[in-house]
Design an enzyme around this catalytic site. Structure first.
Site, PDB file in Angstrom:
ATOM      1  N   HIS A  42       5.400   2.968  -0.672  1.00  0.00           N
ATOM      2  CA  HIS A  42       5.710   3.080  -2.094  1.00  0.00           C
ATOM      3  C   HIS A  42       4.833   4.138  -2.773  1.00  0.00           C
ATOM      4  CE1 HIS A  42       7.223   1.272  -5.910  1.00  0.00           C
ATOM      5  NE2 HIS A  42       6.097   1.792  -6.372  1.00  0.00           N
ATOM      6  N   GLU A  43       3.532   4.017  -2.609  1.00  0.00           N
ATOM      7  CA  GLU A  43       2.615   4.935  -3.290  1.00  0.00           C
ATOM      8  C   GLU A  43       2.668   6.341  -2.701  1.00  0.00           C
ATOM      9  OE1 GLU A  43       1.348   4.141  -6.043  1.00  0.00           O
ATOM     10  OE2 GLU A  43       1.831   2.009  -5.918  1.00  0.00           O
TER      11      GLU A  43
ATOM     12  N   HIS B  91       5.649   8.182  -4.177  1.00  0.00           N
ATOM     13  CA  HIS B  91       5.356   8.686  -5.519  1.00  0.00           C
ATOM     14  C   HIS B  91       4.583   9.995  -5.426  1.00  0.00           C
ATOM     15  CE1 HIS B  91       6.897   5.435  -7.859  1.00  0.00           C
ATOM     16  NE2 HIS B  91       5.971   4.552  -7.544  1.00  0.00           N
TER      17      HIS B  91
END
Length: 207
Positions: free
Chosen positions: A22-23, A26
């Protein structure tokens, strides 16, 4: 008790994979769109140490609410700040759904090809799928500072977006309310079923 401990251990890969993917997503999309902030902060890596907040990880295990280290971006570095901020915000949840789908495919292939695997491995795969789907759903909630709030704020007219941004000061209260009441289940259960239905349909076509 031992079953609970076993389930907790089996969930470790799923939680770490969900957070890191997820990170990283980003960070990678922000970098691709012209913001070098994630690179300068060492976030363009799949190394869990760069993304996991120890306290957030522990909280996630024991109270089912946690967090990773948020990727910081500077929208002023984007050529189209509103559009690009939306793309960066979508990258995290979308990467979780892709990860969940990949592990669904792997699990189905293992069954179809009669590849031997233990019950423990089955549980690990199932939890990787579930945690990634849950990460995607949770982060798309329109509650500041979650990804869904970034997307909604950028879609609203300027004055409404400013007013909406003021709600961030109450974000912790909102999160406590939805975690302490059945509200979240009314959102999660239908969306989980919807996503699993899509996965099932695609897998049926591909395999």
């Amino acid at each position: 008790m031992f079953e609970d401990i076993g389930h907790l251990i089996a969930g470790v890969p799923g939680i770490i994979i969900a957070m890191v993917i997820h990170e990283f997503s980003h960070a990678r999309v922000a970098y691709a769109l012209g913001d070098f902030t994630p690179k300068m902060q060492g976030r363009l890596t799949l190394n869990p140490a760069a993304h996991i907040d120890p306290i957030g990880l522990i909280m996630l295990f024991f109270v089912h609410f946690g967090w990773a280290k948020p990727v910081q971006i500077n929208p002023l570095n984007f050529s189209n700040p509103r559009r690009d901020d939306i793309l960066v915000s979508l990258a995290g949840p979308l990467s979780n759904l892709i990860t969940a789908f990949v592990f669904t495919i792997l699990l189905v292939l293992m069954v179809k090809l009669h590849i031997p695997f233990s019950e423990g491995l089955l549980v690990v795969f199932q939890l990787i799928i579930v945690y990634n789907i849950n990460f995607a759903i949770f982060n798309m909630l329109p509650i500041p500072p979650l990804d869904g709030s970034h997307i909604l704020r950028n879609l609203l007219p300027y004055e409404l977006a400013r007013a909406y941004a003021q709600l961030e000061r109450y974000s912790f209260v909102f999160l406590i309310i939805i975690l302490a009441t059945p509200i979240l289940s009314y959102v999660f259960v239908p969306l989980q079923r919807f996503i699993f239905g899509i996965f099932k349909g695609i897998v049926g076509i591909l395999l």
